[in-house]
Structure formats: C-alpha cells, structure tokens
Design a protein around this motif. Structure first.
Motif, PDB file in Angstrom:
ATOM      1  N   SER A   1       3.246  -5.063  -9.606  1.00 37.64           N
ATOM      2  CA  SER A   1       3.469  -3.639  -9.029  1.00 37.64           C
ATOM      3  C   SER A   1       1.532  -4.214  -8.615  1.00 37.64           C
ATOM      4  CB  SER A   1       4.017  -2.412  -9.137  1.00 37.64           C
ATOM      5  OG  SER A   1       5.259  -2.723  -9.016  1.00 37.64           O
ATOM      6  N   GLN A   2       1.287  -3.653  -9.839  1.00 44.34           N
ATOM      7  CA  GLN A   2      -0.496  -3.524  -9.940  1.00 44.34           C
ATOM      8  C   GLN A   2      -0.723  -4.711  -9.373  1.00 44.34           C
ATOM      9  OE1 GLN A   2      -1.087  -2.959 -14.160  1.00 44.34           O
ATOM     10  NE2 GLN A   2      -0.732  -1.173 -14.121  1.00 44.34           N
ATOM     11  N   LEU A   3      -0.601  -5.866  -9.693  1.00 45.96           N
ATOM     12  CA  LEU A   3      -0.895  -7.042  -9.041  1.00 45.96           C
ATOM     13  C   LEU A   3      -1.055  -7.137  -7.604  1.00 45.96           C
ATOM     14  CD1 LEU A   3       0.487  -9.793 -12.154  1.00 45.96           C
ATOM     15  CD2 LEU A   3      -2.214  -8.988 -11.492  1.00 45.96           C
ATOM     16  N   LEU A   4       0.074  -6.831  -6.913  1.00 46.02           N
ATOM     17  CA  LEU A   4       0.717  -6.855  -5.524  1.00 46.02           C
ATOM     18  C   LEU A   4      -0.174  -5.777  -4.693  1.00 46.02           C
ATOM     19  CD1 LEU A   4       4.265  -7.513  -5.804  1.00 46.02           C
ATOM     20  CD2 LEU A   4       2.927  -8.909  -5.080  1.00 46.02           C
ATOM     21  N   VAL A   5      -0.536  -4.430  -5.176  1.00 47.41           N
ATOM     22  CA  VAL A   5      -1.198  -3.430  -4.680  1.00 47.41           C
ATOM     23  C   VAL A   5      -2.495  -4.240  -4.799  1.00 47.41           C
ATOM     24  CG1 VAL A   5      -2.719  -0.775  -5.379  1.00 47.41           C
ATOM     25  CG2 VAL A   5       0.090  -1.707  -5.232  1.00 47.41           C
ATOM     26  N   GLY A   6      -2.852  -4.311  -6.308  1.00 48.85           N
ATOM     27  CA  GLY A   6      -3.851  -5.928  -5.894  1.00 48.85           C
ATOM     28  C   GLY A   6      -4.557  -6.236  -4.526  1.00 48.85           C
ATOM     29  N   ALA A   7      -3.459  -6.873  -4.347  1.00 51.34           N
ATOM     30  CA  ALA A   7      -4.045  -7.917  -2.735  1.00 51.34           C
ATOM     31  C   ALA A   7      -3.621  -7.463  -2.104  1.00 51.34           C
ATOM     32  CB  ALA A   7      -3.170  -8.918  -3.844  1.00 51.34           C
ATOM     33  N   GLY A   8      -3.499  -5.803  -1.677  1.00 52.34           N
ATOM     34  CA  GLY A   8      -3.062  -5.369  -0.426  1.00 52.34           C
ATOM     35  C   GLY A   8      -2.069  -5.966  -0.285  1.00 52.34           C
ATOM     36  N   VAL A   9      -0.945  -5.905  -0.696  1.00 52.76           N
ATOM     37  CA  VAL A   9       0.372  -5.971  -0.590  1.00 52.76           C
ATOM     38  C   VAL A   9       0.908  -4.686  -0.699  1.00 52.76           C
ATOM     39  CG1 VAL A   9       2.862  -7.113  -1.015  1.00 52.76           C
ATOM     40  CG2 VAL A   9       0.512  -8.218  -1.366  1.00 52.76           C
ATOM     41  N   THR A  10       1.678  -4.348   0.264  1.00 49.31           N
ATOM     42  CA  THR A  10       3.379  -3.693   0.760  1.00 49.31           C
ATOM     43  C   THR A  10       4.483  -3.549  -0.109  1.00 49.31           C
ATOM     44  OG1 THR A  10       2.240  -2.767   2.518  1.00 49.31           O
ATOM     45  CG2 THR A  10       4.227  -1.687   1.427  1.00 49.31           C
ATOM     46  N   VAL A  11       4.322  -3.060  -1.755  1.00 55.03           N
ATOM     47  CA  VAL A  11       5.844  -3.407  -2.207  1.00 55.03           C
ATOM     48  C   VAL A  11       6.922  -1.872  -1.820  1.00 55.03           C
ATOM     49  CG1 VAL A  11       6.710  -2.363  -4.874  1.00 55.03           C
ATOM     50  CG2 VAL A  11       3.869  -4.064  -4.183  1.00 55.03           C
ATOM     51  N   LEU A  12       8.175  -3.071  -1.221  1.00 62.57           N
ATOM     52  CA  LEU A  12       9.509  -2.211  -1.307  1.00 62.57           C
ATOM     53  C   LEU A  12      10.327  -2.022  -3.126  1.00 62.57           C
ATOM     54  CD1 LEU A  12       8.437  -3.553   1.325  1.00 62.57           C
ATOM     55  CD2 LEU A  12      10.547  -3.784   1.993  1.00 62.57           C
ATOM     56  N   SER A  13      10.969  -1.299  -2.579  1.00 60.31           N
ATOM     57  CA  SER A  13      12.203  -1.312  -3.674  1.00 60.31           C
ATOM     58  C   SER A  13      13.036  -0.128  -3.106  1.00 60.31           C
ATOM     59  CB  SER A  13      11.301  -1.074  -5.098  1.00 60.31           C
ATOM     60  OG  SER A  13      12.330  -1.082  -6.189  1.00 60.31           O
ATOM     61  N   GLY A  14      14.050  -0.442  -4.496  1.00 63.19           N
ATOM     62  CA  GLY A  14      15.156   0.763  -3.107  1.00 63.19           C
ATOM     63  C   GLY A  14      15.881   1.973  -4.274  1.00 63.19           C
ATOM     64  N   LEU A  15      14.151   2.901  -4.671  1.00 61.01           N
ATOM     65  CA  LEU A  15      14.361   4.280  -5.336  1.00 61.01           C
ATOM     66  C   LEU A  15      15.692   3.760  -5.975  1.00 61.01           C
ATOM     67  CD1 LEU A  15      12.649   6.727  -4.486  1.00 61.01           C
ATOM     68  CD2 LEU A  15      14.746   7.204  -3.165  1.00 61.01           C
ATOM     69  N   ALA A  16      15.517   3.351  -6.922  1.00 56.91           N
ATOM     70  CA  ALA A  16      16.970   3.539  -8.109  1.00 56.91           C
ATOM     71  C   ALA A  16      16.629   3.355  -9.569  1.00 56.91           C
ATOM     72  CB  ALA A  16      17.777   1.868  -8.102  1.00 56.91           C
ATOM     73  N   ARG A  17      16.842   4.055 -10.411  1.00 60.50           N
ATOM     74  CA  ARG A  17      16.498   4.359 -11.261  1.00 60.50           C
ATOM     75  C   ARG A  17      16.060   2.939 -12.035  1.00 60.50           C
ATOM     76  NH1 ARG A  17      21.974   6.830 -11.390  1.00 60.50           N
ATOM     77  NH2 ARG A  17      21.786   9.365 -11.420  1.00 60.50           N
ATOM     78  N   GLY A  18      15.541   2.982 -12.843  1.00 60.91           N
ATOM     79  CA  GLY A  18      15.288   2.211 -13.605  1.00 60.91           C
ATOM     80  C   GLY A  18      13.422   0.908 -12.752  1.00 60.91           C
ATOM     81  N   ILE A  19      13.823  -0.105 -12.363  1.00 60.42           N
ATOM     82  CA  ILE A  19      12.576  -0.854 -11.714  1.00 60.42           C
ATOM     83  C   ILE A  19      12.474  -0.687 -10.933  1.00 60.42           C
ATOM     84  CG2 ILE A  19      12.111  -3.447 -11.897  1.00 60.42           C
ATOM     85  CD1 ILE A  19      12.945  -2.933 -14.245  1.00 60.42           C
ATOM     86  N   ASP A  20      13.446  -0.156  -9.772  1.00 64.35           N
ATOM     87  CA  ASP A  20      12.665   0.783  -8.900  1.00 64.35           C
ATOM     88  C   ASP A  20      11.670   1.834  -9.004  1.00 64.35           C
ATOM     89  OD1 ASP A  20      14.416  -1.166  -8.303  1.00 64.35           O
ATOM     90  OD2 ASP A  20      15.584  -0.446  -6.378  1.00 64.35           O
ATOM     91  N   THR A  21      11.685   2.566  -9.537  1.00 65.21           N
ATOM     92  CA  THR A  21      11.518   3.497 -10.003  1.00 65.21           C
ATOM     93  C   THR A  21       9.959   3.506 -10.538  1.00 65.21           C
ATOM     94  OG1 THR A  21      13.064   4.656 -10.593  1.00 65.21           O
ATOM     95  CG2 THR A  21      11.067   5.812 -11.132  1.00 65.21           C
ATOM     96  N   ALA A  22       9.980   2.034 -11.636  1.00 70.95           N
ATOM     97  CA  ALA A  22       8.634   1.931 -11.927  1.00 70.95           C
ATOM     98  C   ALA A  22       7.963   0.891 -11.242  1.00 70.95           C
ATOM     99  CB  ALA A  22       8.957   1.409 -13.335  1.00 70.95           C
ATOM    100  N   ALA A  23       8.223   0.133  -9.779  1.00 73.51           N
ATOM    101  CA  ALA A  23       7.963  -0.563  -8.800  1.00 73.51           C
ATOM    102  C   ALA A  23       7.212   0.501  -8.671  1.00 73.51           C
ATOM    103  CB  ALA A  23       8.965  -0.930  -7.934  1.00 73.51           C
ATOM    104  N   HIS A  24       7.846   1.678  -7.592  1.00 73.65           N
ATOM    105  CA  HIS A  24       7.423   2.678  -6.437  1.00 73.65           C
ATOM    106  C   HIS A  24       6.229   3.229  -7.543  1.00 73.65           C
ATOM    107  CE1 HIS A  24       9.646   1.812  -3.911  1.00 73.65           C
ATOM    108  NE2 HIS A  24      10.797   3.264  -4.240  1.00 73.65           N
ATOM    109  N   GLN A  25       6.657   4.417  -8.355  1.00 73.95           N
ATOM    110  CA  GLN A  25       5.588   4.963  -9.264  1.00 73.95           C
ATOM    111  C   GLN A  25       3.895   4.362  -9.439  1.00 73.95           C
ATOM    112  OE1 GLN A  25       5.632   8.291  -9.489  1.00 73.95           O
ATOM    113  NE2 GLN A  25       3.992   7.685  -9.921  1.00 73.95           N
TER     114      GLN A  25
END
Length: 272
Positions: free
Chosen positions: A136-160
């Motif tokens: 997620s850090q790499l994608l944000v650094g490249a100006g990419v919008t990150v999508l995920s499903g707000l679920a526990r675990g991986i999704d939560t980590a990506a959003h946060q």
C-alpha cells in the motif's frame, strides 16, 4: 427522473441488475427498457423484460418508494451514482457484471481510475500484514488509489496504511452504506470518507450476508485496473477476486510468498 426509473426497475423481483446496467448505459437504453425492448439478446434480457412487463401495474408505487429512499439518503449525506451518470467509475463500466448504481460517502474522482485493489485473508499473519502495508505504501507513493473491502486483516491494513501515508483509498462494502461491517471498522470508514470514498452496490440498509460478499468482490475488481492478492486460502474471497479480475481482463498480481505457500496460486500462474 431516469435515475428513479432505473432504481425502480431494480426493485422488481426477478430482474437481472447486471442486464439492466448494461442496457441502461447504451444510447437510448432507458427508453427501450421502458418500452419493454432491449438491444441485448440473452437469457437475462428475456427474463428481465418479462418481469418488468408483469410489474407495470405498480411501477408508480415503486418510483415513489425510490424517491423516498433517495430523499432519506440525501438527508444522511449519502450520494448516488448510476450507469446513467458521468461520475460512475469508468473502470467499472468495462465489466460484464457491473452494478446499475453505487451509493457512497466521500468523493469519487476521475483519477481514481488509476487504482489497484489490495486484498487478502481476514486471518492474516504478521508477515501478511507487513506485506500489505508495504504494498500500500508503494502504491500511494506512485499516486495510485488503493481499493479494498474494509474487512478485518489484510483489507484493514491496506486502508489504514493509505490513510497514514496521506493517500487515497476506497472501501467497497459487502453491505448497505448504512451497515458498516465489521462494526469495529466504523471509525476507519469515517476516516476513509474524508480521504477517499466508501461505496456500496446495495440498497442502503442491506445487511451483510454470504451472498453480498462475493458481489463486493466483483465491484472491487471492476473499479480497479488490477488486483494484488497478499495472502489468501483456497476458500478466501481474495482468491475469488483474483478469478474475477482475470474474467474482467484486469491485471492480477500474486505475491511470491503466496505462490510458494498456496497450491491454488501456483495453478493460477499456469493459466493461459
């Protein structure tokens, strides 16, 4: 008025929402649907046109129900976009099983088309969470919008991680926009609304069910240009999303660690 007519049609039992979305966004599509015709020739088209014909007697009642629902949504700060509108996500238009509408809170921007979904299991390992954060850090650094499903675990980590890095992120719900799930992510969802959007393809008060979560994966894949699977079992929704992304003609990225650990991921590498 066309928005109301489209949503009123979606409230008819037995119609295919995907067919309605495909037909409605074609030139003069709503006019044809009102007349009981369609350009598409398919089982979904035949079934839906028959259902609409059988519901003509109470169309006005359905329209009133939709108008009341939209007024209540607007009062709650909930936005609506449909396939009839310019702000409907452009990537989502390209898939065959697109939803006819999205309710959302936050903002949808044209540059969200430059987006990647980061998904994975709810039962994430420490390594999986670390990889999700790094991706997620790499994608944000490249100006990419990150999508995920707000679920526990991986999704939560990506959003946060996106929020912490001052990037844009979009949460796609497996429930109505008023039914944030899981409930412990209600606070996270409010932060996402301020720096992206929370979207739902369901009626606003829809509860999460085993049926709604797979449909959530469809939209998460459809809104993005590709999907990164961080960590997922053979029965995970993230695996399903990888399959959907392939069907949608999107890019699919499987982490080396996932391929090493999971047979299903190794088999995906062998797909033509």
């Amino acid at each position: 008025m066309e928005q109301v007519d489209l949503l009123a049609m979606c409230r008819v039992a037995g119609v295919s929402w995907h067919f309605l979305a495909r037909e409605a966004q074609r030139p003069e599509g709503m006019e044809r649907l009102r007349a009981g015709r369609a350009m598409e020739e398919s089982r979904d088209a035949t079934k839906t046109l028959a259902a609409l014909a059988g519901a003509r007697h109470d169309l006005a009642e359905r329209q009133r129900a939709v108008e009341e629902m939209l007024a209540a949504a607007e009062a709650d700060g909930i936005e609506l976009t449909t396939v009839l509108d310019q702000d409907y996500p452009v990537n989502l238009r390209t898939i065959y099983n697109l939803p006819p509408f999205l309710f959302y809170r936050g903002t949808l921007r044209p540059d969200d088309a430059f987006s990647v979904a980061v998904v994975g299991t709810r039962q994430a390992t420490a390594d999986g969470l670390s990889r999700a954060k790094r991706m997620s850090q790499l994608l944000v650094g490249a100006g990419v919008t990150v999508l995920s499903g707000l679920a526990r675990g991986i999704d939560t980590a990506a959003h946060q991680t996106c929020l912490d890095a001052h990037g844009r992120t979009i949460a796609v719900l497996g429930s109505g926009i008023r039914r944030i799930y899981p409930p412990e992510n209600a606070g996270l969802s409010k932060q996402i609304m301020e720096h992206g959007a929370v979207v739902s393809q369901f009626w606003p008060d829809t509860h999460p069910t085993s049926y709604t979560f797979p449909r959530r994966n469809v939209v998460t894949s459809g809104m993005s240009q590709g999907t990164v699977v961080i960590e997922a079992s053979a029965t995970s929704g993230a695996k399903m999303q990888a399959r959907l992304a392939i069907e949608h003609g999107k890019q699919v990225f499987l982490l080396h660690s996932l391929v090493t650990e999971r047979e299903w991921a190794r088999k995906y590498l062998q797909r033509p």
